[in-house]
Motif scaffolding. Structure first.
Motif, PDB file in Angstrom:
ATOM      1  N   ILE A 222      39.582  34.841  26.387  1.00  0.00           N
ATOM      2  CA  ILE A 222      39.131  35.323  27.621  1.00  0.00           C
ATOM      3  C   ILE A 222      37.790  34.512  27.961  1.00  0.00           C
ATOM      4  O   ILE A 222      36.988  34.887  27.286  1.00  0.00           O
ATOM      5  CB  ILE A 222      39.105  36.744  27.757  1.00  0.00           C
TER       6      ILE A 222
ATOM      7  N   HIS B 161      39.506  35.893  42.755  1.00  0.00           N
ATOM      8  CA  HIS B 161      40.508  36.160  43.810  1.00  0.00           C
ATOM      9  C   HIS B 161      41.389  35.008  44.219  1.00  0.00           C
ATOM     10  O   HIS B 161      42.414  35.082  43.813  1.00  0.00           O
ATOM     11  CB  HIS B 161      39.628  37.044  44.853  1.00  0.00           C
ATOM     12  N   ASP B 162      40.679  34.220  45.073  1.00  0.00           N
ATOM     13  CA  ASP B 162      41.763  33.449  45.773  1.00  0.00           C
ATOM     14  C   ASP B 162      42.162  32.199  44.880  1.00  0.00           C
ATOM     15  O   ASP B 162      43.254  31.739  45.213  1.00  0.00           O
ATOM     16  CB  ASP B 162      40.902  32.589  47.109  1.00  0.00           C
TER      17      ASP B 162
ATOM     18  N   PHE C 287      52.587  30.309  33.935  1.00  0.00           N
ATOM     19  CA  PHE C 287      52.544  31.186  32.492  1.00  0.00           C
ATOM     20  C   PHE C 287      53.681  30.837  31.683  1.00  0.00           C
ATOM     21  O   PHE C 287      53.672  31.119  30.362  1.00  0.00           O
ATOM     22  CB  PHE C 287      52.584  32.494  32.921  1.00  0.00           C
TER      23      PHE C 287
ATOM     24  N   MET D  97      45.692  38.348  31.970  1.00  0.00           N
ATOM     25  CA  MET D  97      45.674  38.924  33.337  1.00  0.00           C
ATOM     26  C   MET D  97      45.460  40.432  33.467  1.00  0.00           C
ATOM     27  O   MET D  97      44.862  40.801  34.566  1.00  0.00           O
ATOM     28  CB  MET D  97      46.822  38.648  34.017  1.00  0.00           C
TER      29      MET D  97
ATOM     30  N   ILE E 227      41.568  31.675  34.941  1.00  0.00           N
ATOM     31  CA  ILE E 227      41.515  32.764  35.737  1.00  0.00           C
ATOM     32  C   ILE E 227      40.335  32.754  36.593  1.00  0.00           C
ATOM     33  O   ILE E 227      39.173  32.900  36.090  1.00  0.00           O
ATOM     34  CB  ILE E 227      41.646  34.179  34.650  1.00  0.00           C
TER      35      ILE E 227
ATOM     36  N   GLY F 185      43.530  40.208  50.482  1.00  0.00           N
ATOM     37  CA  GLY F 185      42.316  39.925  51.075  1.00  0.00           C
ATOM     38  C   GLY F 185      41.206  40.286  50.013  1.00  0.00           C
ATOM     39  O   GLY F 185      41.362  41.222  49.128  1.00  0.00           O
ATOM     40  N   PRO F 186      40.021  39.856  50.557  1.00  0.00           N
ATOM     41  CA  PRO F 186      38.800  39.656  49.432  1.00  0.00           C
ATOM     42  C   PRO F 186      38.124  41.386  49.573  1.00  0.00           C
ATOM     43  O   PRO F 186      37.888  41.759  48.656  1.00  0.00           O
ATOM     44  CB  PRO F 186      37.906  38.941  49.877  1.00  0.00           C
TER      45      PRO F 186
ATOM     46  N   THR G 102      42.674  41.466  32.327  1.00  0.00           N
ATOM     47  CA  THR G 102      41.102  41.291  32.759  1.00  0.00           C
ATOM     48  C   THR G 102      40.800  41.116  34.166  1.00  0.00           C
ATOM     49  O   THR G 102      39.864  41.360  34.593  1.00  0.00           O
ATOM     50  CB  THR G 102      40.362  40.214  32.152  1.00  0.00           C
ATOM     51  N   VAL G 103      42.013  40.813  35.057  1.00  0.00           N
ATOM     52  CA  VAL G 103      41.809  40.759  36.412  1.00  0.00           C
ATOM     53  C   VAL G 103      41.997  41.952  37.414  1.00  0.00           C
ATOM     54  O   VAL G 103      41.369  42.133  38.393  1.00  0.00           O
ATOM     55  CB  VAL G 103      42.893  39.679  37.023  1.00  0.00           C
TER      56      VAL G 103
ATOM     57  N   ARG H 116      39.969  44.381  49.608  1.00  0.00           N
ATOM     58  CA  ARG H 116      40.881  45.332  48.948  1.00  0.00           C
ATOM     59  C   ARG H 116      41.224  44.686  47.681  1.00  0.00           C
ATOM     60  O   ARG H 116      41.397  43.670  47.588  1.00  0.00           O
ATOM     61  CB  ARG H 116      41.994  45.485  49.929  1.00  0.00           C
TER      62      ARG H 116
ATOM     63  N   LEU I 202      43.166  32.806  41.646  1.00  0.00           N
ATOM     64  CA  LEU I 202      43.954  33.329  40.669  1.00  0.00           C
ATOM     65  C   LEU I 202      45.520  32.521  40.414  1.00  0.00           C
ATOM     66  O   LEU I 202      45.873  32.102  41.541  1.00  0.00           O
ATOM     67  CB  LEU I 202      44.204  34.884  41.000  1.00  0.00           C
ATOM     68  N   PRO I 203      45.779  32.478  39.429  1.00  0.00           N
ATOM     69  CA  PRO I 203      47.109  31.625  39.270  1.00  0.00           C
ATOM     70  C   PRO I 203      48.337  32.400  39.605  1.00  0.00           C
ATOM     71  O   PRO I 203      48.456  33.570  38.990  1.00  0.00           O
ATOM     72  CB  PRO I 203      47.086  31.290  37.594  1.00  0.00           C
ATOM     73  N   GLU I 204      49.300  31.839  40.373  1.00  0.00           N
ATOM     74  CA  GLU I 204      50.385  32.678  40.454  1.00  0.00           C
ATOM     75  C   GLU I 204      51.697  32.136  39.793  1.00  0.00           C
ATOM     76  O   GLU I 204      52.642  32.362  39.945  1.00  0.00           O
ATOM     77  CB  GLU I 204      50.804  32.413  41.884  1.00  0.00           C
TER      78      GLU I 204
ATOM     79  N   VAL J 134      50.170  39.186  41.186  1.00  0.00           N
ATOM     80  CA  VAL J 134      49.178  38.217  41.479  1.00  0.00           C
ATOM     81  C   VAL J 134      49.148  37.882  43.033  1.00  0.00           C
ATOM     82  O   VAL J 134      47.964  38.079  43.749  1.00  0.00           O
ATOM     83  CB  VAL J 134      48.790  36.925  40.751  1.00  0.00           C
ATOM     84  N   ALA J 135      50.118  37.267  43.778  1.00  0.00           N
ATOM     85  CA  ALA J 135      50.213  37.017  44.905  1.00  0.00           C
ATOM     86  C   ALA J 135      49.763  38.101  45.889  1.00  0.00           C
ATOM     87  O   ALA J 135      49.042  37.914  46.919  1.00  0.00           O
ATOM     88  CB  ALA J 135      51.344  36.285  45.186  1.00  0.00           C
TER      89      ALA J 135
ATOM     90  N   MET K 270      48.227  40.780  45.272  1.00  0.00           N
ATOM     91  CA  MET K 270      46.779  40.977  45.106  1.00  0.00           C
ATOM     92  C   MET K 270      45.945  40.052  45.980  1.00  0.00           C
ATOM     93  O   MET K 270      44.993  40.339  46.715  1.00  0.00           O
ATOM     94  CB  MET K 270      46.080  40.626  43.654  1.00  0.00           C
ATOM     95  N   LYS K 271      46.294  38.911  46.093  1.00  0.00           N
ATOM     96  CA  LYS K 271      45.476  37.803  46.939  1.00  0.00           C
ATOM     97  C   LYS K 271      45.807  38.068  48.462  1.00  0.00           C
ATOM     98  O   LYS K 271      45.043  38.152  49.279  1.00  0.00           O
ATOM     99  CB  LYS K 271      46.174  36.191  46.618  1.00  0.00           C
TER     100      LYS K 271
END
Ligand SMILES: Nc1ncnc2c1ncn2[C@@H]1O[C@H](COP(=O)(O)OP(=O)(O)O)[C@@H](O)[C@H]1O
Ligand SMILES: Nc1ncnc2c1ncn2[C@@H]1O[C@H](COP(=O)(O)OP(=O)(O)O)[C@@H](O)[C@H]1O
Lengths: 111, 152, 152, 111
Positions: C109, B113-114, B121, A93, B110, A70-71, A95-96, A73, B116-118, A63-64, A66-67
């Motif tokens: 979800i 983008h910015d 879990f 996740m 969830i 940047g917005p 779904t992300v 990509r 999102l949980p890291e 996830v990190a 992905m962040k």
């Protein structure tokens, strides 16, 4: 953490070469992905075909990554093994991320 | 360390195994390999093995990260199989759980983008995948106990 | 019905109570009022009472909806308090759980407007709010057991 | 299920007058909200100050009402009691609704 890369036009494919992304390797994975993602391709696909195990720290690292793209990509995932797919499914996740069954032709097979 | 010996645990039948683990992420990784290679896990399906590895990784890494933090520490993992259940008992001498009870393990929000949980879990996964989940603080030690359904 | 008598349950001390409930939503609502008014709940904080009512409602309504469905049926609820824990044992003679085990209780979800979830929260709430959650199918009966932390 | 309504310009306020929205009352609640929401106001606010208890069926009914308002209108919630707020928080549905501490001035107090 060993990572192999290949580019296909606007697509950067990164294959994790280790069999696990876990609490002991998550930070290193994230740092190496950070430098690889300096590449200019707008699509980044992480090939997880060799990763048999990923825990919640590994999930957090994905996830990190992905962040930090940047917005503009997005991180795409490919070839999840059963236990790894389960972690994404249970935590919702899946779904992300855009998740592909396999990497596009051209990348040498993982097995 | 004086964790209760496995013979003290109230199991009459089945097979058992005990593992001593130093409180570092690499030691946990090595211990998981040992556990998965142990004969007690040999009858499990691939799926049940994956689930067991995941739940044990979450429980052990939480102890490394939160119960011991930067302190050195020792963890004992006791496994016991009876019928279709694998009983897991984890002991450590680190900090107690917040408010002395099991974390709720809420679903993560969830967001976009910015947002999102890291993290966060771990306890959600443990609660979702286990049965008979119990936490007790006794004699300055944490005892986490749960069962995994290893049928199928 | 021959559910195990509360005296068969392995509690040495503390106070107990037993409730017989017909398998309808209205009977569950009435039973919850009776439970909440019972002396066994009198020492609980407002927050603990709310949590107990919620978890019991989810467990009982799941039986009405899924274990008995359109069939008539009987539910027995046994409560027992020891120290900081309220032990809850729920028995019914309806259909077994899917695959004979506790539902995972996944987080829902939370999609956009039209995809928002209207159900499936029950087992997530039960897993999140309980300890020692166990399900057993014995003699064509379901036995669900869990504990609530009633300290604070 | 007893529901009281009030309009303030473009806002329709609906107060649930029962002390619970549970499995035994969820369907009736939803049906009554359906007919009340025929009103043309674009904002609908559900005043939950009298509702001490809501279970997962009640939560599902509130979500269903939000959906039947259609994409152009949103359901807002006001004055959640502690146990009801807890259900929204635990299920993360507090991220879906606009939740107000209290209803705007004008509506007679619930207590
Ligand atoms: N073994 C433990 N001992 C003490 N505190 C813990 C332990 N495990 C978890 N916690 C607490 O519970 C919280 C939630 O844990 P978890 O769901 O695993 O998420 P994360 O570890 O990613 O924060 C942690 O942030 C920590 O405060
Ligand atoms: N007591 C029960 N007996 C049999 N099946 C059940 C029971 N409780 C739950 N289930 C099954 O588990 C699923 C999830 O239950 P739950 O989380 O309460 O959501 P919901 O009831 O809204 O579907 C149900 O759809 C049903 O298939």
């Amino acid at each position: 953490m060993d990572l192999a890369t290949e580019t296909q036009d606007d697509l950067l494919i990164v294959r994790a070469m280790e069999d696990r992304i876990d609490a002991a390797g998550a930070i290193q994975f994230k740092e190496q992905m950070r430098s690889i993602c300096q590449n200019p391709q707008s699509r980044v696909m992480l090939d997880l075909s060799r990763v048999a195990f990923l825990d919640s720290s590994g999930l957090g690292a994905v996830v990190a990554v992905m962040k930090l793209l940047g917005p503009g990509r997005r991180l795409e995932l490919a070839a999840l093994t059963p236990t790894v797919a389960k972690v994404f499914r249970l935590t919702r996740m899946d779904t992300v991320f855009t998740i592909h069954d396999s990497v596009p032709n051209g990348f040498p097979s993982a097995v | 360390m004086a964790f209760p010996a496995p013979s003290d645990t109230p199991y009459a039948t089945g097979t058992g195994a005990v593992f001593q683990i130093t409180s570092t992420p690499l030691a946990v990784r090595r211990a998981l390999r040992e556990v998965l290679d142990h004969s007690i896990m040999s009858g499990l399906s691939k799926d049940a093995r994956g689930t067991a590895e995941l739940v044990l990784a979450e429980a052990l890494n939480n102890i490394v990260e939160h119960a011991y933090g930067t302190d050195d520490g020792q963890i004992e993992l006791q496994l016991h199989q009876t019928g279709s259940r694998l009983s897991c008992d984890v002991f450590d001498a680190g900090m107690p759980m917040p408010e002395g009870e099991l974390p709720a393990g809420l679903a993560q929000i969830i967001g976009e983008h910015d947002d999102l949980p890291e993290g966060g879990f771990g306890w959600y996964l443990i609660r979702t995948l286990t049965e008979d989940l119990t936490y007790r603080r006794i004699d300055a030690r944490n005892h986490l106990s749960f069962k995994l359904n290893i049928e199928q």
